[in-house]
Structures are given as C-alpha cells and as structure tokens.
Design an enzyme around this catalytic site. Structure first.
Site, PDB file in Angstrom:
ATOM      1  N   CYS A  67       0.867  -1.190   0.000  1.00  0.00           N
ATOM      2  CA  CYS A  67       0.000   0.000   0.000  1.00  0.00           C
ATOM      3  C   CYS A  67       0.899   1.234   0.000  1.00  0.00           C
ATOM      4  O   CYS A  67       1.426   1.632   1.042  1.00  0.00           O
ATOM      5  CB  CYS A  67      -0.925   0.010   1.218  1.00  0.00           C
ATOM      6  SG  CYS A  67      -1.959   1.503   1.265  1.00  0.00           S
TER       7      CYS A  67
ATOM      8  N   CYS B  26      -4.341   5.208  -5.425  1.00  0.00           N
ATOM      9  CA  CYS B  26      -3.766   3.891  -5.114  1.00  0.00           C
ATOM     10  C   CYS B  26      -2.297   3.950  -5.538  1.00  0.00           C
ATOM     11  O   CYS B  26      -1.984   3.967  -6.728  1.00  0.00           O
ATOM     12  CB  CYS B  26      -4.512   2.778  -5.849  1.00  0.00           C
ATOM     13  SG  CYS B  26      -3.827   1.137  -5.486  1.00  0.00           S
TER      14      CYS B  26
HETATM   15  N1  LIG Z   1      -6.442  -2.909  -1.830  1.00  0.00           N
HETATM   16  C1  LIG Z   1      -5.120  -3.189  -2.276  1.00  0.00           C
HETATM   17  C2  LIG Z   1      -4.042  -2.618  -1.424  1.00  0.00           C
HETATM   18  C3  LIG Z   1      -4.104  -1.154  -1.253  1.00  0.00           C
HETATM   19  C4  LIG Z   1      -3.319  -0.321  -2.230  1.00  0.00           C
HETATM   20  C5  LIG Z   1      -3.124   1.053  -1.711  1.00  0.00           C
HETATM   21  N2  LIG Z   1      -4.242   1.878  -1.522  1.00  0.00           N
HETATM   22  C6  LIG Z   1      -1.953   1.762  -2.322  1.00  0.00           C
HETATM   23  O1  LIG Z   1      -1.859   2.988  -2.129  1.00  0.00           O
HETATM   24  O2  LIG Z   1      -1.070   1.112  -2.886  1.00  0.00           O
HETATM   25  C7  LIG Z   1      -4.883  -4.695  -2.371  1.00  0.00           C
HETATM   26  O3  LIG Z   1      -5.596  -5.488  -1.725  1.00  0.00           O
HETATM   27  O4  LIG Z   1      -3.950  -5.068  -3.098  1.00  0.00           O
END
Ligand SMILES: N[C@@H](CCC[C@H](N)C(=O)O)C(=O)O
Length: 303
Positions: free
Chosen positions: A76, A224
C-alpha cells in the site's frame, strides 16, 4: 474493553488510512475490529497500517496492511507514506526501513514534507502476479469487457508490486468509463486467482498519465500508490512513456521513477487528520488528542 492502542487517521492523496501503533504488543488487529472501524463514518478507511516491532534484523518495523474488509494486502504505497510521516513526527528521524508482505522497503521524508517510498521491484511473470493461465507476455493479456467485436476495455497490462494489478489503456478521459460497474467484475475475474486491483490509464504525455483504480477489497479510491507504480512501469514497458512518470490519480499527482536498478520510487504527500486510541480486538475507539505515542503527529505545527 481490552488494552487500547494509539492510532492516527490520515490520508495519502485522499486514500483513507489508519496508522495503528501495535509496537510492544503480541496481539494483532482483529479483522472484525478493522471492519468495525472501516464502517464507522468517523474512522472509515481504505487500509489500516499496523506498525509492529521488527521481525527481521536491520529493519525498523514490520508493517501489516489490512484492507477495509479485514483481508491482508501485500502493498500500500499511500499507506506507507502515512506511516513514514507519523514515525518521522514521533522520532525526529527522516528515513526508515520496513518489512511488509511485499518485502523490505526503504522510505524517506524530504525537507518539504513529501515522502518517497522505494516500493521494490515490479514482477511481471504470470505466476508471480499471479494469473490463472500462462501468459508469456504480460504487457498485454487477453481480457476484455463488452462485446467481442467492440470491447469497452481490453488487453490490459498485468504486473505485481507485491500485490496484483491490471491496467487497461484507454484513449478517452478515464472518467468516461464506468469503473464502478466493471471494477467488481474484473477484480473477481477467474484470470486473477488472488483477485486484482483494476486500473484505467490514459497516457497524456511521454512522461504523464492519468489513472483511476478500483482497489481489491476497497473499491473506488481517490488514490492507489501501488497501482500508480504498476501503471508507470507498465507504461514504460510498453513504450508508452519513459521511466519517470507523473501519475495523476483523482486525489492528485504522484511521481514515479522506475530506476535503472529496477526499483520503483514513489513520491507524494501524506496528511494527518486526527488521533485516537482503539481496542485492536473489537475496534471500540475514542478520539484522544493527547494519547501517546503516534499522536505526536497531531502536534505537528502546533505549539
Ligand atoms: N487494496 C489493495 C491494497 C491497497 C493499495 C493502496 N491503496 C496503495 O496505495 O497502494 C490490495 O488489496 O492489493
């Protein structure tokens, strides 16, 4: 009520993050507690970043990443920047080495407040992403949405930043696609045995792209970070851009550099919202501006 621990509610370009201080404890944040916090409008988050004591020599902390549905994520990017800002405020240090499920990451807070995280090396092998079928070339995998002869979305690039990503390249504005409709179907498509984060990307210059992401477990988010990294390396890998790319997500820009040593460096901001304490077993929480120790970040800039 069990023993409370400090948390900070933060965000990274609008990606809602809770940073939880689990150092010096042997318990973990229970999935039910995470779900309870995620469902409370005051503490709602996309990811909870639980800082634990280090497991491995030469690392400062182990960080467990928990999605809002209680599942674990390997990576994340936005959450890591929030963790760095919280720890920098608490310790006065500006660089850290973390262990996560994606591996060992280093990170640094710069003088102006921006934070860079070395997100490690991308992986492109179909078994590493993972995909359910053999694809020799993951720059373009066979997957499409819509009629076979006139698909709305097709042929995404696939990559792993520790977590699985698929990036659909589009010519039109990313907002003209119904990601909220296609996202859940694609996230759970059988081609992705561990599900996937689904992004739509439009190249806007040889060093810029815009990106919207449907996150695995969290759905539509304003940002993300790992998707921004996956999109930037996939854009470079398919000769759409060079290796330094500004990725503009709904929450704002992230600078992504795919270095010659294959590591991906992500740079962007983090923002503190408020602090409190919570019970990692149940999620019961209270706002507490004076709680130690992570709440040091609450006093940033305050006399
Ligand atoms: N929901 C994603 C992980 C989260 C990613 C995040 N918000 C970022 O900033 O990289 C998963 O389950 O892979």
């Amino acid at each position: 009520m069990g023993e409370q621990t400090a948390f900070a509610k933060m965000n990274g370009l609008g990606n809602e993050i809770i940073v939880a201080d689990m150092r010096g404890r042997s318990d973990r944040v229970a999935p039910a507690a995470a779900i309870a916090l995620a469902h409370d409008p005051a503490t709602r988050f996309d990811q909870l970043m639980a800082i634990h004591d280090p497991k491995t020599l030469d690392t400062d902390y182990y960080v467990e990443i928990i999605n809002c549905d209680g599942t674990q994520a390997q990576a994340c990017g936005n959450g890591m920047r929030c963790v760095v800002q919280a720890l920098a405020a608490e310790t006065g240090r500006n660089s850290f080495t973390f262990e996560t499920l994606a591996g060992i990451l280093t990170a640094e807070e710069h003088a102006g407040g921006l934070i860079s995280v070395d997100m490690g090396k991308p992986r492109f092998g179909w078994q590493e992403i993972p995909l359910a079928e053999e694809f020799h070339d993951t720059r373009r995998i066979e997957l499409q949405v819509g009629p076979i002869d006139d698909p709305v979305l097709h042929s995404p690039s696939a990559a792993s930043m520790g977590n699985p990503h698929a990036i659909f390249w589009v010519d039109r504005d990313v907002w003209s696609y119904e990601l909220e409709k296609f996202g859940p179907l694609l996230e759970n498509h059988p081609i992705f045995p561990e599900r996937a984060n689904i992004s739509i990307a439009q190249i806007t210059a040889s060093d810029a792209l815009t990106l919207r992401t449907w996150e695995r477990s969290a759905g539509l988010t304003l940002a993300c970070g790992s998707a921004a990294c996956a999109a930037a390396v996939s854009a470079a890998r398919t000769d759409r851009t060079g290796r330094n790319v500004t990725v503009t997500v709904p929450g704002g820009p992230l600078l992504i550099e795919w270095r010659e040593d294959d590591h991906v460096l992500m740079t962007g901001p983090a923002e503190w919202e408020f602090a409190g304490s919570f019970d990692p077993a149940t999620g019961a929480w209270m706002r507490d501006a004076d709680a130690a120790p992570l709440n040091a970040i609450g006093k940033r800039g305050v006399a």
